[in-house]
Scaffold this motif. Structure first.
Motif, PDB file in Angstrom:
ATOM      1  N   GLY A 176      41.876  92.677 -44.404  1.00  0.00           N
ATOM      2  CA  GLY A 176      41.477  91.350 -44.846  1.00  0.00           C
ATOM      3  C   GLY A 176      40.605  90.575 -43.882  1.00  0.00           C
ATOM      4  O   GLY A 176      40.156  89.468 -44.205  1.00  0.00           O
ATOM      5  N   ASP A 177      40.308  91.127 -42.704  1.00  0.00           N
ATOM      6  CA  ASP A 177      39.544  90.378 -41.705  1.00  0.00           C
ATOM      7  C   ASP A 177      38.162  89.985 -42.227  1.00  0.00           C
ATOM      8  O   ASP A 177      37.723  88.840 -42.051  1.00  0.00           O
ATOM      9  N   VAL A 254      44.602  85.603 -40.878  1.00  0.00           N
ATOM     10  CA  VAL A 254      44.373  86.039 -42.257  1.00  0.00           C
ATOM     11  C   VAL A 254      45.552  85.640 -43.129  1.00  0.00           C
ATOM     12  O   VAL A 254      45.381  85.098 -44.229  1.00  0.00           O
ATOM     13  N   ALA A 255      46.760  85.904 -42.643  1.00  0.00           N
ATOM     14  CA  ALA A 255      47.961  85.560 -43.407  1.00  0.00           C
ATOM     15  C   ALA A 255      48.042  84.047 -43.654  1.00  0.00           C
ATOM     16  O   ALA A 255      48.415  83.605 -44.751  1.00  0.00           O
ATOM     17  N   ALA A 256      47.665  83.250 -42.649  1.00  0.00           N
ATOM     18  CA  ALA A 256      47.751  81.792 -42.784  1.00  0.00           C
ATOM     19  C   ALA A 256      46.772  81.278 -43.837  1.00  0.00           C
ATOM     20  O   ALA A 256      47.128  80.444 -44.679  1.00  0.00           O
ATOM     21  N   ASP A 264      45.805  87.208 -51.603  1.00  0.00           N
ATOM     22  CA  ASP A 264      46.644  88.304 -51.128  1.00  0.00           C
ATOM     23  C   ASP A 264      45.787  89.169 -50.217  1.00  0.00           C
ATOM     24  O   ASP A 264      44.766  89.714 -50.651  1.00  0.00           O
ATOM     25  N   PRO A 265      46.146  89.304 -48.931  1.00  0.00           N
ATOM     26  CA  PRO A 265      45.307  90.067 -48.003  1.00  0.00           C
ATOM     27  C   PRO A 265      45.121  91.524 -48.412  1.00  0.00           C
ATOM     28  O   PRO A 265      44.154  92.160 -47.984  1.00  0.00           O
ATOM     29  N   ASP A 330      37.343  88.792 -58.927  1.00  0.00           N
ATOM     30  CA  ASP A 330      36.995  88.812 -57.516  1.00  0.00           C
ATOM     31  C   ASP A 330      37.153  87.412 -56.953  1.00  0.00           C
ATOM     32  O   ASP A 330      36.388  86.513 -57.294  1.00  0.00           O
ATOM     33  N   PRO A 331      38.139  87.193 -56.086  1.00  0.00           N
ATOM     34  CA  PRO A 331      38.359  85.840 -55.562  1.00  0.00           C
ATOM     35  C   PRO A 331      37.300  85.408 -54.555  1.00  0.00           C
ATOM     36  O   PRO A 331      37.159  84.228 -54.268  1.00  0.00           O
TER      37      PRO A 331
END
Length: 336
Positions: A176-177, A254-256, A264-265, A330-331
Protein backbone atom coordinates in the motif's frame (compact mmCIF):
# COMPACT_ATOMS: atom_id res chain seq x y z
CA UNK A 1 15.31 24.53 -26.24
CA UNK A 2 14.33 28.18 -26.14
CA UNK A 3 10.67 27.41 -25.43
CA UNK A 4 9.61 27.05 -21.82
CA UNK A 5 6.32 25.29 -22.64
CA UNK A 6 5.28 22.66 -25.16
CA UNK A 7 3.54 23.95 -28.28
CA UNK A 8 1.56 22.00 -30.87
CA UNK A 9 4.46 22.67 -33.23
CA UNK A 10 6.61 20.39 -31.08
CA UNK A 11 4.59 17.49 -32.46
CA UNK A 12 4.35 18.42 -36.14
CA UNK A 13 7.40 16.52 -37.38
CA UNK A 14 9.39 19.67 -38.17
CA UNK A 15 12.26 21.56 -36.60
CA UNK A 16 10.51 22.15 -33.27
CA UNK A 17 9.84 18.44 -32.88
CA UNK A 18 13.43 17.60 -33.79
CA UNK A 19 14.64 20.11 -31.22
CA UNK A 20 12.40 18.62 -28.52
CA UNK A 21 13.56 15.06 -29.22
CA UNK A 22 17.24 15.93 -29.44
CA UNK A 23 17.50 18.34 -26.50
CA UNK A 24 15.20 16.57 -24.02
CA UNK A 25 14.69 12.91 -24.86
CA UNK A 26 17.87 11.93 -26.72
CA UNK A 27 20.07 13.96 -24.39
CA UNK A 28 18.86 12.09 -21.30
CA UNK A 29 18.38 8.67 -22.92
CA UNK A 30 21.53 8.66 -25.09
CA UNK A 31 23.12 5.26 -25.74
CA UNK A 32 24.85 3.59 -28.72
CA UNK A 33 21.65 1.84 -29.85
CA UNK A 34 19.34 4.86 -29.82
CA UNK A 35 19.12 6.46 -33.27
CA UNK A 36 16.49 9.19 -33.34
CA UNK A 37 16.79 9.50 -37.12
CA UNK A 38 16.02 5.84 -37.87
CA UNK A 39 12.62 4.22 -38.35
CA UNK A 40 13.86 1.03 -36.66
CA UNK A 41 16.98 -0.18 -34.89
CA UNK A 42 18.78 -3.51 -34.93
CA UNK A 43 19.32 -5.12 -31.53
CA UNK A 44 22.41 -7.16 -30.68
CA UNK A 45 22.00 -10.93 -30.57
CA UNK A 46 20.66 -11.92 -27.16
CA UNK A 47 21.89 -14.82 -25.05
CA UNK A 48 21.16 -18.24 -26.48
CA UNK A 49 18.86 -20.76 -24.89
CA UNK A 50 16.41 -18.24 -23.47
CA UNK A 51 12.85 -17.26 -24.27
CA UNK A 52 12.26 -13.71 -25.49
CA UNK A 53 9.64 -12.02 -23.30
CA UNK A 54 7.79 -8.83 -24.26
CA UNK A 55 5.52 -6.61 -22.17
CA UNK A 56 3.84 -3.27 -22.76
CA UNK A 57 2.22 -0.76 -20.42
CA UNK A 58 0.82 2.77 -20.13
CA UNK A 59 1.20 5.27 -17.29
CA UNK A 60 -1.21 8.06 -16.36
CA UNK A 61 -0.41 8.75 -12.70
CA UNK A 62 -1.55 12.02 -11.09
CA UNK A 63 0.34 13.92 -9.81
CA UNK A 64 3.18 13.38 -12.26
CA UNK A 65 5.76 13.86 -9.50
CA UNK A 66 5.24 12.30 -6.08
CA UNK A 67 7.33 11.37 -3.03
CA UNK A 68 9.68 8.60 -4.12
CA UNK A 69 9.33 8.98 -7.88
CA UNK A 70 7.80 10.47 -11.01
CA UNK A 71 5.73 9.14 -13.87
CA UNK A 72 9.11 8.65 -15.59
CA UNK A 73 10.71 6.38 -13.00
CA UNK A 74 7.37 4.66 -12.49
CA UNK A 75 7.19 3.79 -16.20
CA UNK A 76 10.59 2.11 -16.02
CA UNK A 77 9.86 0.22 -12.82
CA UNK A 78 6.41 -0.88 -13.94
CA UNK A 79 7.75 -2.30 -17.19
CA UNK A 80 10.88 -4.03 -15.92
CA UNK A 81 8.92 -5.48 -13.00
CA UNK A 82 6.41 -7.15 -15.31
CA UNK A 83 9.35 -8.87 -17.01
CA UNK A 84 11.10 -9.68 -13.74
CA UNK A 85 8.14 -11.46 -12.11
CA UNK A 86 7.80 -13.51 -15.31
CA UNK A 87 11.30 -14.82 -14.62
CA UNK A 88 12.96 -12.68 -17.29
CA UNK A 89 15.95 -10.36 -17.17
CA UNK A 90 14.96 -7.02 -18.76
CA UNK A 91 17.25 -5.65 -21.48
CA UNK A 92 15.47 -3.11 -23.68
CA UNK A 93 12.73 -0.47 -23.43
CA UNK A 94 10.84 1.73 -25.84
CA UNK A 95 9.18 4.97 -24.76
CA UNK A 96 6.17 6.81 -26.18
CA UNK A 97 5.38 10.24 -24.73
CA UNK A 98 1.99 11.94 -25.14
CA UNK A 99 2.46 15.57 -24.10
CA UNK A 100 -0.21 18.20 -23.61
CA UNK A 101 0.17 21.56 -25.29
CA UNK A 102 1.39 24.08 -22.73
CA UNK A 103 3.28 21.53 -20.64
CA UNK A 104 6.22 23.02 -18.76
CA UNK A 105 9.54 22.07 -20.44
CA UNK A 106 11.68 22.11 -17.25
CA UNK A 107 9.16 19.73 -15.69
CA UNK A 108 9.38 17.48 -18.74
CA UNK A 109 13.18 17.53 -18.37
CA UNK A 110 12.93 16.41 -14.74
CA UNK A 111 10.60 13.56 -15.61
CA UNK A 112 12.68 12.27 -18.53
CA UNK A 113 15.82 12.58 -16.41
CA UNK A 114 14.05 10.48 -13.78
CA UNK A 115 13.14 7.93 -16.46
CA UNK A 116 16.75 7.80 -17.63
CA UNK A 117 18.13 7.38 -14.11
CA UNK A 118 15.71 4.55 -13.34
CA UNK A 119 16.63 2.84 -16.63
CA UNK A 120 20.33 3.03 -15.80
CA UNK A 121 19.74 1.61 -12.32
CA UNK A 122 17.69 -1.24 -13.81
CA UNK A 123 20.38 -1.80 -16.47
CA UNK A 124 17.96 -1.51 -19.36
CA UNK A 125 18.57 0.44 -22.57
CA UNK A 126 16.02 2.65 -24.31
CA UNK A 127 16.27 1.73 -28.00
CA UNK A 128 13.30 3.49 -29.61
CA UNK A 129 10.55 5.98 -28.90
CA UNK A 130 7.94 8.37 -30.23
CA UNK A 131 6.54 11.75 -29.22
CA UNK A 132 3.04 13.12 -29.72
CA UNK A 133 1.79 16.57 -28.72
CA UNK A 134 -1.96 16.87 -28.17
CA UNK A 135 -4.10 20.02 -27.93
CA UNK A 136 -4.58 21.56 -24.52
CA UNK A 137 -7.19 19.69 -22.47
CA UNK A 138 -6.87 16.33 -24.25
CA UNK A 139 -4.16 14.88 -21.98
CA UNK A 140 -3.55 15.06 -18.25
CA UNK A 141 -0.26 16.85 -18.79
CA UNK A 142 1.83 13.85 -19.78
CA UNK A 143 1.14 10.18 -20.48
CA UNK A 144 3.86 7.59 -21.09
CA UNK A 145 3.66 4.23 -22.83
CA UNK A 146 6.45 1.66 -22.78
CA UNK A 147 7.41 -1.70 -24.20
CA UNK A 148 9.96 -3.93 -22.51
CA UNK A 149 11.98 -6.84 -23.90
CA UNK A 150 13.80 -9.42 -21.81
CA UNK A 151 15.05 -13.00 -21.74
CA UNK A 152 13.70 -15.77 -19.52
CA UNK A 153 15.77 -18.91 -18.99
CA UNK A 154 14.09 -21.76 -20.85
CA UNK A 155 14.09 -24.01 -17.79
CA UNK A 156 12.26 -21.47 -15.61
CA UNK A 157 8.56 -22.25 -15.89
CA UNK A 158 6.26 -20.06 -13.81
CA UNK A 159 2.51 -19.62 -13.94
CA UNK A 160 -0.79 -19.81 -12.11
CA UNK A 161 -1.28 -23.30 -13.54
CA UNK A 162 1.68 -24.50 -11.45
CA UNK A 163 0.19 -23.51 -8.06
CA UNK A 164 -0.61 -26.58 -5.93
CA UNK A 165 -2.64 -27.16 -2.74
CA UNK A 166 -0.44 -26.50 0.28
CA UNK A 167 1.77 -23.93 -1.45
CA UNK A 168 2.81 -20.93 0.63
CA UNK A 169 2.36 -17.26 -0.28
CA UNK A 170 4.95 -14.58 0.49
CA UNK A 171 5.08 -10.83 -0.05
CA UNK A 172 8.43 -9.04 -0.29
CA UNK A 173 7.53 -6.02 1.86
CA UNK A 174 4.85 -3.67 3.21
CA UNK A 175 1.82 -3.19 0.98
CA UNK A 176 0.00 0.00 0.00
CA UNK A 177 2.95 2.41 0.14
CA UNK A 178 2.64 3.61 -3.45
CA UNK A 179 -1.12 4.14 -3.34
CA UNK A 180 -1.00 6.18 -0.15
CA UNK A 181 2.12 8.16 -1.20
CA UNK A 182 0.32 9.26 -4.38
CA UNK A 183 -2.86 10.03 -2.44
CA UNK A 184 -0.97 12.25 0.03
CA UNK A 185 0.79 14.02 -2.85
CA UNK A 186 -2.61 15.10 -4.19
CA UNK A 187 -3.47 16.86 -0.91
CA UNK A 188 -7.15 16.27 -1.61
CA UNK A 189 -8.02 15.51 1.99
CA UNK A 190 -5.78 18.03 3.74
CA UNK A 191 -3.36 15.24 4.65
CA UNK A 192 0.41 15.21 4.33
CA UNK A 193 3.23 12.93 5.33
CA UNK A 194 6.74 11.70 4.64
CA UNK A 195 5.76 8.31 3.21
CA UNK A 196 7.59 7.43 -0.03
CA UNK A 197 6.32 5.33 -2.89
CA UNK A 198 7.84 1.85 -2.93
CA UNK A 199 8.46 2.15 -6.70
CA UNK A 200 11.65 0.26 -7.57
CA UNK A 201 12.96 -2.53 -9.76
CA UNK A 202 12.12 -5.90 -8.20
CA UNK A 203 14.66 -7.77 -10.36
CA UNK A 204 17.03 -8.47 -7.40
CA UNK A 205 14.11 -10.07 -5.55
CA UNK A 206 12.95 -12.23 -8.46
CA UNK A 207 16.50 -13.32 -9.28
CA UNK A 208 17.00 -14.36 -5.65
CA UNK A 209 13.99 -16.69 -5.91
CA UNK A 210 14.51 -17.94 -9.45
CA UNK A 211 16.79 -20.86 -8.55
CA UNK A 212 14.27 -22.38 -6.12
CA UNK A 213 12.87 -25.55 -7.66
CA UNK A 214 9.67 -25.01 -5.69
CA UNK A 215 8.97 -21.52 -7.06
CA UNK A 216 5.53 -21.65 -8.71
CA UNK A 217 4.45 -18.12 -9.53
CA UNK A 218 5.33 -14.45 -9.05
CA UNK A 219 3.37 -11.25 -9.58
CA UNK A 220 3.87 -7.56 -8.79
CA UNK A 221 0.75 -6.28 -6.99
CA UNK A 222 0.11 -3.01 -8.83
CA UNK A 223 -3.45 -1.87 -9.58
CA UNK A 224 -5.81 -3.68 -7.23
CA UNK A 225 -3.00 -4.50 -4.83
CA UNK A 226 -2.26 -7.71 -2.98
CA UNK A 227 -5.88 -8.82 -2.74
CA UNK A 228 -6.34 -8.71 -6.53
CA UNK A 229 -3.33 -11.00 -7.08
CA UNK A 230 -4.77 -13.46 -4.60
CA UNK A 231 -8.13 -13.42 -6.39
CA UNK A 232 -6.28 -14.23 -9.62
CA UNK A 233 -4.84 -17.29 -7.90
CA UNK A 234 -8.27 -18.40 -6.73
CA UNK A 235 -9.88 -17.97 -10.15
CA UNK A 236 -7.11 -19.77 -12.01
CA UNK A 237 -6.72 -22.71 -9.62
CA UNK A 238 -10.06 -23.15 -7.89
CA UNK A 239 -8.18 -23.16 -4.59
CA UNK A 240 -8.94 -21.25 -1.42
CA UNK A 241 -6.37 -18.67 -0.36
CA UNK A 242 -6.08 -18.20 3.39
CA UNK A 243 -4.33 -15.11 4.74
CA UNK A 244 -3.04 -14.28 8.20
CA UNK A 245 -3.82 -10.60 8.73
CA UNK A 246 -1.25 -10.24 11.51
CA UNK A 247 1.51 -11.48 9.18
CA UNK A 248 0.82 -9.01 6.36
CA UNK A 249 3.28 -6.09 6.59
CA UNK A 250 1.59 -2.67 6.51
CA UNK A 251 3.33 0.55 7.56
CA UNK A 252 1.77 2.56 10.38
CA UNK A 253 1.33 5.61 8.11
CA UNK A 254 -0.53 3.52 5.53
CA UNK A 255 -2.74 1.90 8.16
CA UNK A 256 -3.55 5.30 9.71
CA UNK A 257 -4.58 6.92 6.42
CA UNK A 258 -6.62 3.86 5.46
CA UNK A 259 -8.43 3.95 8.78
CA UNK A 260 -9.27 7.65 8.41
CA UNK A 261 -10.47 7.42 4.79
CA UNK A 262 -11.97 3.94 4.75
CA UNK A 263 -9.46 2.27 2.41
CA UNK A 264 -8.15 -1.27 2.72
CA UNK A 265 -4.35 -1.47 2.28
CA UNK A 266 -4.70 -4.93 0.75
CA UNK A 267 -6.32 -3.34 -2.32
CA UNK A 268 -3.85 -0.47 -2.71
CA UNK A 269 -1.16 -0.43 -5.40
CA UNK A 270 2.45 -1.37 -4.81
CA UNK A 271 5.17 -0.62 -7.36
CA UNK A 272 8.18 -2.34 -5.80
CA UNK A 273 6.81 -5.53 -4.25
CA UNK A 274 6.62 -9.17 -5.29
CA UNK A 275 3.99 -11.73 -4.38
CA UNK A 276 5.49 -15.21 -4.67
CA UNK A 277 3.97 -18.68 -4.38
CA UNK A 278 6.38 -21.45 -3.42
CA UNK A 279 6.25 -25.07 -2.38
CA UNK A 280 5.76 -25.26 1.40
CA UNK A 281 9.09 -27.05 1.99
CA UNK A 282 10.96 -24.09 0.47
CA UNK A 283 9.00 -21.24 2.04
CA UNK A 284 11.55 -20.56 4.79
CA UNK A 285 14.42 -20.53 2.29
CA UNK A 286 12.48 -18.15 0.06
CA UNK A 287 11.86 -15.84 3.00
CA UNK A 288 15.54 -15.92 3.96
CA UNK A 289 16.59 -15.00 0.43
CA UNK A 290 14.16 -12.09 0.26
CA UNK A 291 15.10 -10.71 3.66
CA UNK A 292 18.80 -10.78 2.72
CA UNK A 293 18.13 -7.97 0.23
CA UNK A 294 17.49 -4.31 1.13
CA UNK A 295 14.22 -4.24 -0.83
CA UNK A 296 13.04 -7.47 0.82
CA UNK A 297 14.14 -6.95 4.41
CA UNK A 298 10.51 -6.78 5.58
CA UNK A 299 9.31 -9.77 3.57
CA UNK A 300 6.79 -12.10 5.20
CA UNK A 301 4.98 -15.39 4.78
CA UNK A 302 1.35 -14.32 4.70
CA UNK A 303 -0.78 -17.33 3.80
CA UNK A 304 -1.30 -20.45 1.73
CA UNK A 305 -3.35 -21.96 -1.08
CA UNK A 306 -5.55 -24.88 -0.01
CA UNK A 307 -8.28 -27.17 -1.20
CA UNK A 308 -11.61 -25.47 -0.58
CA UNK A 309 -13.98 -22.92 -2.07
CA UNK A 310 -12.29 -20.43 -4.40
CA UNK A 311 -12.35 -17.52 -1.97
CA UNK A 312 -9.75 -15.29 -0.37
CA UNK A 313 -10.26 -15.76 3.37
CA UNK A 314 -8.64 -13.39 5.86
CA UNK A 315 -7.95 -14.65 9.36
CA UNK A 316 -8.33 -11.49 11.42
CA UNK A 317 -6.32 -10.22 14.37
CA UNK A 318 -9.23 -11.17 16.67
CA UNK A 319 -9.21 -14.79 15.50
CA UNK A 320 -12.24 -14.54 13.24
CA UNK A 321 -12.48 -14.93 9.49
CA UNK A 322 -13.88 -12.83 6.68
CA UNK A 323 -14.00 -13.20 2.93
CA UNK A 324 -12.15 -10.56 0.92
CA UNK A 325 -14.38 -9.72 -2.01
CA UNK A 326 -12.88 -8.84 -5.37
CA UNK A 327 -12.27 -5.15 -6.09
CA UNK A 328 -14.98 -3.49 -8.17
CA UNK A 329 -14.29 0.27 -7.99
CA UNK A 330 -10.86 1.90 -8.09
CA UNK A 331 -10.64 4.10 -4.99
CA UNK A 332 -7.48 5.84 -6.20
CA UNK A 333 -7.61 6.66 -9.92
CA UNK A 334 -4.37 7.19 -11.83
CA UNK A 335 -1.96 5.68 -9.35
CA UNK A 336 0.09 3.98 -12.06
Amino acid sequence: MDDTHIRLAHGNGGSYMRELIETVFARHLANPLLNVQADAVALPAMEEGGVVMVTTDGFTVQPLEFPGGTIGSLAVHGTVNDLAVSGATPYYLTLNAFIEEGFDVPRLERIIASFAEAAREARVVVVAGDTKVLPRGEVGGLYLATTGVGIRPRHLQLGLDRVQPGDVILVSGPVGDHGIAVLLAREQFGLSGELLSDAASVLPLTQALASLNGLRFMRDPTRGGLATVLHEICRATGLEVRLNQVAIPVREQVAAVCEMLGYDPLFLACEGRVVAVVEASQADEALTRLRALPLGCEAAIIGSANVGRAHVVLQTELGGERILEELEDDPLPRIC
